[in-house]
Design a protein around this motif. Sequence first.
Motif, PDB file in Angstrom:
ATOM      1  N   ARG A 129       6.334   2.954   2.267  1.00  0.00           N
ATOM      2  CA  ARG A 129       5.475   2.989   1.075  1.00  0.00           C
ATOM      3  C   ARG A 129       6.019   3.931   0.005  1.00  0.00           C
ATOM      4  NH1 ARG A 129       0.719   5.491   3.047  1.00  0.00           N
ATOM      5  NH2 ARG A 129       1.800   7.434   2.511  1.00  0.00           N
ATOM      6  N   ASP A 130       6.425   5.124   0.396  1.00  0.00           N
ATOM      7  CA  ASP A 130       6.756   6.166  -0.575  1.00  0.00           C
ATOM      8  C   ASP A 130       8.195   6.109  -1.064  1.00  0.00           C
ATOM      9  OD1 ASP A 130       4.171   7.048  -0.103  1.00  0.00           O
ATOM     10  OD2 ASP A 130       4.797   8.606   1.315  1.00  0.00           O
ATOM     11  N   ILE A 131       9.099   5.572  -0.244  1.00  0.00           N
ATOM     12  CA  ILE A 131      10.523   5.623  -0.563  1.00  0.00           C
ATOM     13  C   ILE A 131      11.091   4.256  -0.920  1.00  0.00           C
ATOM     14  CG2 ILE A 131      12.812   6.191   0.352  1.00  0.00           C
ATOM     15  CD1 ILE A 131      11.391   8.246   2.182  1.00  0.00           C
ATOM     16  N   LEU A 132      10.769   3.244  -0.138  1.00  0.00           N
ATOM     17  CA  LEU A 132      11.416   1.946  -0.324  1.00  0.00           C
ATOM     18  C   LEU A 132      10.681   1.023  -1.282  1.00  0.00           C
ATOM     19  CD1 LEU A 132      12.689   1.223   3.295  1.00  0.00           C
ATOM     20  CD2 LEU A 132      13.937   2.181   1.344  1.00  0.00           C
ATOM     21  N   VAL A 133       9.350   1.051  -1.296  1.00  0.00           N
ATOM     22  CA  VAL A 133       8.632   0.178  -2.232  1.00  0.00           C
ATOM     23  C   VAL A 133       9.032   0.468  -3.677  1.00  0.00           C
ATOM     24  CG1 VAL A 133       6.381  -0.450  -3.154  1.00  0.00           C
ATOM     25  CG2 VAL A 133       6.701  -0.302  -0.688  1.00  0.00           C
ATOM     26  N   PRO A 134       9.110   1.747  -4.111  1.00  0.00           N
ATOM     27  CA  PRO A 134       9.533   1.999  -5.499  1.00  0.00           C
ATOM     28  C   PRO A 134      10.972   1.586  -5.793  1.00  0.00           C
ATOM     29  CG  PRO A 134       8.398   3.907  -4.584  1.00  0.00           C
ATOM     30  CD  PRO A 134       8.673   2.984  -3.438  1.00  0.00           C
ATOM     31  N   LEU A 135      11.795   1.471  -4.753  1.00  0.00           N
ATOM     32  CA  LEU A 135      13.185   1.055  -4.929  1.00  0.00           C
ATOM     33  C   LEU A 135      13.319  -0.448  -5.104  1.00  0.00           C
ATOM     34  CD1 LEU A 135      16.196   2.124  -4.725  1.00  0.00           C
ATOM     35  CD2 LEU A 135      16.063   1.529  -2.295  1.00  0.00           C
ATOM     36  N   ALA A 136      12.330  -1.203  -4.608  1.00  0.00           N
ATOM     37  CA  ALA A 136      12.432  -2.657  -4.549  1.00  0.00           C
ATOM     38  C   ALA A 136      12.066  -3.317  -5.874  1.00  0.00           C
ATOM     39  CB  ALA A 136      11.528  -3.188  -3.448  1.00  0.00           C
ATOM     40  N   ASP A 137      12.662  -4.481  -6.108  1.00  0.00           N
ATOM     41  CA  ASP A 137      12.274  -5.329  -7.237  1.00  0.00           C
ATOM     42  C   ASP A 137      11.100  -6.227  -6.855  1.00  0.00           C
ATOM     43  OD1 ASP A 137      14.524  -4.757  -9.201  1.00  0.00           O
ATOM     44  OD2 ASP A 137      15.655  -5.360  -7.427  1.00  0.00           O
ATOM     45  N   VAL A 138      11.090  -6.682  -5.603  1.00  0.00           N
ATOM     46  CA  VAL A 138      10.050  -7.580  -5.100  1.00  0.00           C
ATOM     47  C   VAL A 138       9.631  -7.107  -3.717  1.00  0.00           C
ATOM     48  CG1 VAL A 138       9.418  -9.972  -4.563  1.00  0.00           C
ATOM     49  CG2 VAL A 138      11.176  -9.512  -6.296  1.00  0.00           C
ATOM     50  N   ILE A 139       8.316  -7.064  -3.444  1.00  0.00           N
ATOM     51  CA  ILE A 139       7.846  -6.807  -2.093  1.00  0.00           C
ATOM     52  C   ILE A 139       6.971  -7.983  -1.646  1.00  0.00           C
ATOM     53  CG2 ILE A 139       7.962  -4.313  -2.362  1.00  0.00           C
ATOM     54  CD1 ILE A 139       4.894  -4.273  -2.513  1.00  0.00           C
ATOM     55  N   THR A 140       6.925  -8.212  -0.327  1.00  0.00           N
ATOM     56  CA  THR A 140       6.245  -9.406   0.181  1.00  0.00           C
ATOM     57  C   THR A 140       5.326  -9.067   1.354  1.00  0.00           C
ATOM     58  OG1 THR A 140       8.101  -9.923   1.665  1.00  0.00           O
ATOM     59  CG2 THR A 140       8.139 -10.912  -0.545  1.00  0.00           C
ATOM     60  N   PRO A 141       4.308  -8.235   1.169  1.00  0.00           N
ATOM     61  CA  PRO A 141       3.431  -7.886   2.287  1.00  0.00           C
ATOM     62  C   PRO A 141       2.467  -9.013   2.644  1.00  0.00           C
ATOM     63  CG  PRO A 141       2.600  -6.902   0.270  1.00  0.00           C
ATOM     64  CD  PRO A 141       3.922  -7.553  -0.075  1.00  0.00           C
ATOM     65  N   ASN A 142       2.193  -9.156   3.932  1.00  0.00           N
ATOM     66  CA  ASN A 142       1.070  -9.998   4.328  1.00  0.00           C
ATOM     67  C   ASN A 142      -0.193  -9.135   4.294  1.00  0.00           C
ATOM     68  OD1 ASN A 142       0.910  -8.550   6.795  1.00  0.00           O
ATOM     69  ND2 ASN A 142       2.222 -10.036   7.840  1.00  0.00           N
ATOM     70  N   LEU A 143      -1.318  -9.690   4.659  1.00  0.00           N
ATOM     71  CA  LEU A 143      -2.577  -8.959   4.495  1.00  0.00           C
ATOM     72  C   LEU A 143      -2.668  -7.715   5.388  1.00  0.00           C
ATOM     73  CD1 LEU A 143      -5.145 -11.848   3.977  1.00  0.00           C
ATOM     74  CD2 LEU A 143      -3.709 -10.661   2.307  1.00  0.00           C
ATOM     75  N   PRO A 144      -2.317  -7.783   6.688  1.00  0.00           N
ATOM     76  CA  PRO A 144      -2.332  -6.547   7.482  1.00  0.00           C
ATOM     77  C   PRO A 144      -1.356  -5.496   6.977  1.00  0.00           C
ATOM     78  CG  PRO A 144      -2.345  -8.470   8.916  1.00  0.00           C
ATOM     79  CD  PRO A 144      -2.071  -8.975   7.527  1.00  0.00           C
ATOM     80  N   GLU A 145      -0.195  -5.929   6.493  1.00  0.00           N
ATOM     81  CA  GLU A 145       0.789  -4.972   5.972  1.00  0.00           C
ATOM     82  C   GLU A 145       0.294  -4.323   4.690  1.00  0.00           C
ATOM     83  OE1 GLU A 145       4.624  -7.388   7.830  1.00  0.00           O
ATOM     84  OE2 GLU A 145       3.983  -7.738   5.765  1.00  0.00           O
ATOM     85  N   ALA A 146      -0.312  -5.095   3.802  1.00  0.00           N
ATOM     86  CA  ALA A 146      -0.864  -4.533   2.569  1.00  0.00           C
ATOM     87  C   ALA A 146      -1.957  -3.531   2.892  1.00  0.00           C
ATOM     88  CB  ALA A 146      -1.407  -5.650   1.684  1.00  0.00           C
ATOM     89  N   ALA A 147      -2.821  -3.873   3.842  1.00  0.00           N
ATOM     90  CA  ALA A 147      -3.885  -2.955   4.235  1.00  0.00           C
ATOM     91  C   ALA A 147      -3.312  -1.662   4.801  1.00  0.00           C
ATOM     92  CB  ALA A 147      -4.794  -3.635   5.259  1.00  0.00           C
ATOM     93  N   ALA A 148      -2.244  -1.785   5.619  1.00  0.00           N
ATOM     94  CA  ALA A 148      -1.621  -0.598   6.198  1.00  0.00           C
ATOM     95  C   ALA A 148      -0.985   0.270   5.121  1.00  0.00           C
ATOM     96  CB  ALA A 148      -0.582  -1.022   7.234  1.00  0.00           C
ATOM     97  N   LEU A 149      -0.314  -0.357   4.167  1.00  0.00           N
ATOM     98  CA  LEU A 149       0.320   0.408   3.098  1.00  0.00           C
ATOM     99  C   LEU A 149      -0.695   1.217   2.290  1.00  0.00           C
ATOM    100  CD1 LEU A 149       2.881  -2.209   1.720  1.00  0.00           C
ATOM    101  CD2 LEU A 149       3.443  -0.045   2.838  1.00  0.00           C
ATOM    102  N   LEU A 150      -1.891   0.665   2.128  1.00  0.00           N
ATOM    103  CA  LEU A 150      -2.906   1.293   1.276  1.00  0.00           C
ATOM    104  C   LEU A 150      -3.973   2.045   2.063  1.00  0.00           C
ATOM    105  CD1 LEU A 150      -3.429  -1.621  -1.275  1.00  0.00           C
ATOM    106  CD2 LEU A 150      -2.055   0.450  -1.596  1.00  0.00           C
ATOM    107  N   GLY A 151      -3.933   1.969   3.389  1.00  0.00           N
ATOM    108  CA  GLY A 151      -4.964   2.605   4.177  1.00  0.00           C
ATOM    109  C   GLY A 151      -6.322   1.955   4.004  1.00  0.00           C
ATOM    110  N   ARG A 152      -6.342   0.648   3.843  1.00  0.00           N
ATOM    111  CA  ARG A 152      -7.577  -0.110   3.618  1.00  0.00           C
ATOM    112  C   ARG A 152      -7.822  -1.087   4.765  1.00  0.00           C
ATOM    113  NH1 ARG A 152      -9.748  -0.483  -1.430  1.00  0.00           N
ATOM    114  NH2 ARG A 152      -9.154   1.273  -2.776  1.00  0.00           N
ATOM    115  N   ASP A 153      -9.017  -1.689   4.762  1.00  0.00           N
ATOM    116  CA  ASP A 153      -9.303  -2.764   5.704  1.00  0.00           C
ATOM    117  C   ASP A 153      -8.536  -4.016   5.298  1.00  0.00           C
ATOM    118  OD1 ASP A 153     -11.078  -1.177   7.111  1.00  0.00           O
ATOM    119  OD2 ASP A 153     -12.803  -1.808   5.906  1.00  0.00           O
ATOM    120  N   THR A 154      -8.200  -4.832   6.278  1.00  0.00           N
ATOM    121  CA  THR A 154      -7.473  -6.068   6.003  1.00  0.00           C
ATOM    122  C   THR A 154      -8.335  -7.021   5.181  1.00  0.00           C
ATOM    123  OG1 THR A 154      -6.242  -5.872   8.073  1.00  0.00           O
ATOM    124  CG2 THR A 154      -6.302  -8.046   7.045  1.00  0.00           C
TER     125      THR A 154
END
Length: 281
Positions: A129-154
Amino acid sequence: MLFSRPPNVLTIAGSDPSGGAGLQADIKTFSALGAYATSVITAVIAQNTCGVARVEPVSATMIRTQLDNLLDDVAIDAVKIGMVTSREVAETLAAGLAARRPRWIVLDPVMVAKSGDRLVDDAGLAAVRDILVPLADVITPNLPEAAALLGRDTPRSAADMEALLDELAALGAPYGLLKGGHLAQARCPDLLWTPHGSRWLDAPRLETRNLHGAGCALSSAIAAELARASTTGELATACPEPRVESAIEAAKQWLHAALAAGERLDVGQGKGPPHHFHAWW
């Protein structure tokens, strides 16, 4: 100036002996889409279509040596980053790629296998989240991954997906595809965001068990499409957005066909792979 050579695309990922996910799936995807595949391995994973038995991370030193040795010799047009096992590895990749940054970096924040097995610890998740996402041009999270990245419910609905979008975009990647395949509905809506807005990319749900490595294949297809457009002069750097969207849409269409053709394969007793070479075999 137009180039006639195939693009060179790099996958940085873990392995899969069954060939459906990770490094092996990425190489197949690049090849199927007309790109020359190169690779840096981050972890040796004992897995099959039914689950993950063991993960052995490759050392950060060896990962950096692989990466530097490759980039010393081969001009890389696009990179796909998959499994990252630790903060040290994330920092190592960021430093190595920043030193000789390829035109395109696509990040698939791999955290949970299709079998439900967790592949990274909390420190590794935070590093992605902190190092690689800002480096990327495109990210492709699924719903559990997005929730994990943000500390939210799926997310459980399209409205829940939309509610996460601003926070996901704020992590630093200018383009992203929030994949809605985990929603319990007849359609598979993905939510695309760009620097200038967002829109839905919808597709019918396929009744198939051949989903092993689908996320790996999609992110790799996006990287291959971006690289191919760049090396043929199709993607104008002054205004990349329409072509980035086109690359993502083309990758989705290719994956949909690969999933539909997966029934032609007979690989494993669990979740089988998409048919990466459906257009060739």
